[in-house]
Design a protein around this motif. Structure first.
Motif, short mmCIF file in Angstrom:
data_model
loop_
_atom_site.label_atom_id
_atom_site.label_comp_id
_atom_site.label_asym_id
_atom_site.label_seq_id
_atom_site.Cartn_x
_atom_site.Cartn_y
_atom_site.Cartn_z
N ILE A 1 -28.58 -13.33 -14.38
CA ILE A 1 -28.66 -13.70 -16.12
C ILE A 1 -27.96 -12.10 -16.31
CG2 ILE A 1 -30.15 -12.58 -17.67
CD1 ILE A 1 -32.54 -14.26 -15.96
N VAL A 2 -28.10 -10.85 -15.61
CA VAL A 2 -27.64 -10.26 -16.03
C VAL A 2 -25.46 -10.13 -16.21
CG1 VAL A 2 -26.68 -6.97 -15.98
CG2 VAL A 2 -28.81 -8.01 -15.84
N LEU A 3 -25.25 -10.94 -15.50
CA LEU A 3 -24.07 -11.26 -15.30
C LEU A 3 -23.52 -12.35 -16.29
CD1 LEU A 3 -23.13 -11.32 -11.21
CD2 LEU A 3 -22.39 -9.58 -12.84
N ALA A 4 -24.13 -13.13 -16.24
CA ALA A 4 -24.06 -14.00 -17.40
C ALA A 4 -23.89 -13.82 -18.75
CB ALA A 4 -25.02 -15.52 -17.79
N VAL A 5 -24.94 -12.97 -19.52
CA VAL A 5 -24.91 -12.06 -20.29
C VAL A 5 -23.66 -11.02 -20.60
CG1 VAL A 5 -26.25 -10.77 -21.71
CG2 VAL A 5 -27.16 -12.29 -20.31
N HIS A 6 -23.51 -10.11 -19.64
CA HIS A 6 -22.18 -9.74 -19.70
C HIS A 6 -20.86 -10.31 -19.51
CE1 HIS A 6 -18.85 -6.66 -18.12
NE2 HIS A 6 -19.60 -5.68 -18.53
N ARG A 7 -21.10 -11.96 -19.05
CA ARG A 7 -19.98 -12.77 -19.36
C ARG A 7 -19.93 -13.08 -20.64
NH1 ARG A 7 -19.59 -16.02 -13.62
NH2 ARG A 7 -19.32 -14.73 -12.23
N ASN A 8 -21.15 -13.15 -20.80
CA ASN A 8 -20.64 -14.27 -23.07
C ASN A 8 -20.65 -12.38 -23.42
OD1 ASN A 8 -21.06 -16.59 -22.14
ND2 ASN A 8 -23.40 -16.48 -21.55
N ARG A 9 -20.96 -11.30 -23.90
CA ARG A 9 -21.54 -10.23 -24.47
C ARG A 9 -20.83 -9.57 -24.12
NH1 ARG A 9 -24.19 -12.86 -28.64
NH2 ARG A 9 -25.82 -13.86 -27.69
N GLY A 10 -20.40 -9.32 -22.99
CA GLY A 10 -19.24 -8.34 -23.06
C GLY A 10 -19.91 -6.63 -22.53
N THR A 11 -21.16 -7.00 -22.28
CA THR A 11 -22.12 -5.43 -21.93
C THR A 11 -23.41 -5.91 -21.84
OG1 THR A 11 -22.86 -3.84 -23.40
CG2 THR A 11 -23.36 -5.79 -24.42
N ALA A 12 -23.55 -4.86 -21.23
CA ALA A 12 -25.00 -4.95 -20.38
C ALA A 12 -25.57 -4.15 -20.76
CB ALA A 12 -25.01 -4.97 -18.88
N ASP A 13 -25.47 -3.70 -21.84
CA ASP A 13 -26.76 -2.13 -21.89
C ASP A 13 -28.10 -3.11 -22.91
OD1 ASP A 13 -27.53 -0.04 -23.93
OD2 ASP A 13 -26.10 -0.23 -25.35
N ILE A 14 -28.83 -2.78 -23.14
CA ILE A 14 -30.53 -3.08 -23.30
C ILE A 14 -30.36 -3.64 -24.84
CG2 ILE A 14 -32.41 -3.29 -23.26
CD1 ILE A 14 -32.33 -2.37 -19.86
N ASP A 15 -30.21 -2.25 -25.34
CA ASP A 15 -30.49 -2.31 -26.83
C ASP A 15 -29.55 -2.88 -27.90
OD1 ASP A 15 -32.33 -0.11 -26.47
OD2 ASP A 15 -30.42 1.02 -26.59
N ARG A 16 -28.01 -3.58 -27.36
CA ARG A 16 -27.52 -4.41 -27.66
C ARG A 16 -27.95 -5.47 -27.69
NH1 ARG A 16 -20.88 -2.94 -27.37
NH2 ARG A 16 -21.10 -0.45 -28.42
N LEU A 17 -28.63 -6.14 -26.66
CA LEU A 17 -28.82 -7.35 -26.28
C LEU A 17 -30.45 -8.02 -26.85
CD1 LEU A 17 -27.89 -7.21 -22.21
CD2 LEU A 17 -27.40 -8.70 -23.87
#
Length: 130
Positions: free
Chosen positions: A84-100
């Protein structure tokens, strides 16, 4: 061996993991902290199993069996979480929880997106651009 040594080590590991969950903003580091907390629980399960099996002289070792189940569940959890983290990082460009967290609430700060007509009064347009 006394029960206090692994219990204190387990408490220190759990507190370190708890600090990592509360203080970190990177999702991968939060997952690693959760794994540290689960390993502290596993250490407690094995330590109490050894201590209770010496006291009751039983050979069931249910604490060690529960530890194996916990390890299996933790492996599945980290696999799914990392995917899930890798998929979100590909789509959003970040793994920062506050931005997510901000993206989960919607793009507009006032609430969810509603379809409104493009026409409106001049005051509404000024308020929308402000």
């Amino acid at each position: 061996m006394h029960l206090a040594y692994p219990a204190v080590l387990s408490a220190l590991l759990f507190c370190t993991g708890l600090y990592g969950v509360l203080a970190r903003r990177n999702a991968i580091l939060v997952l690693m902290s959760v794994e540290l907390m689960l390993n502290a629980v596993n250490l407690n399960l094995v330590a109490f199993d050894v201590w209770l099996s010496k006291a009751a002289e039983e050979t069931l070792h249910s604490g060690q069996a529960l530890t194996l189940f916990t390890i299996a569940i933790a492996a599945a959890e980290i696999g799914i979480g990392l995917a899930i983290v890798l998929a979100v990082h590909r789509n959003r460009g970040t793994a920062d929880i506050d931005r997510l967290r901000d993206t989960a609430e919607g793009h507009e700060p006032d609430g969810p997106h509603t379809d409104t007509p493009a026409t409106g009064t001049a005051a509404e347009k000024a308020e929308a651009t402000a």
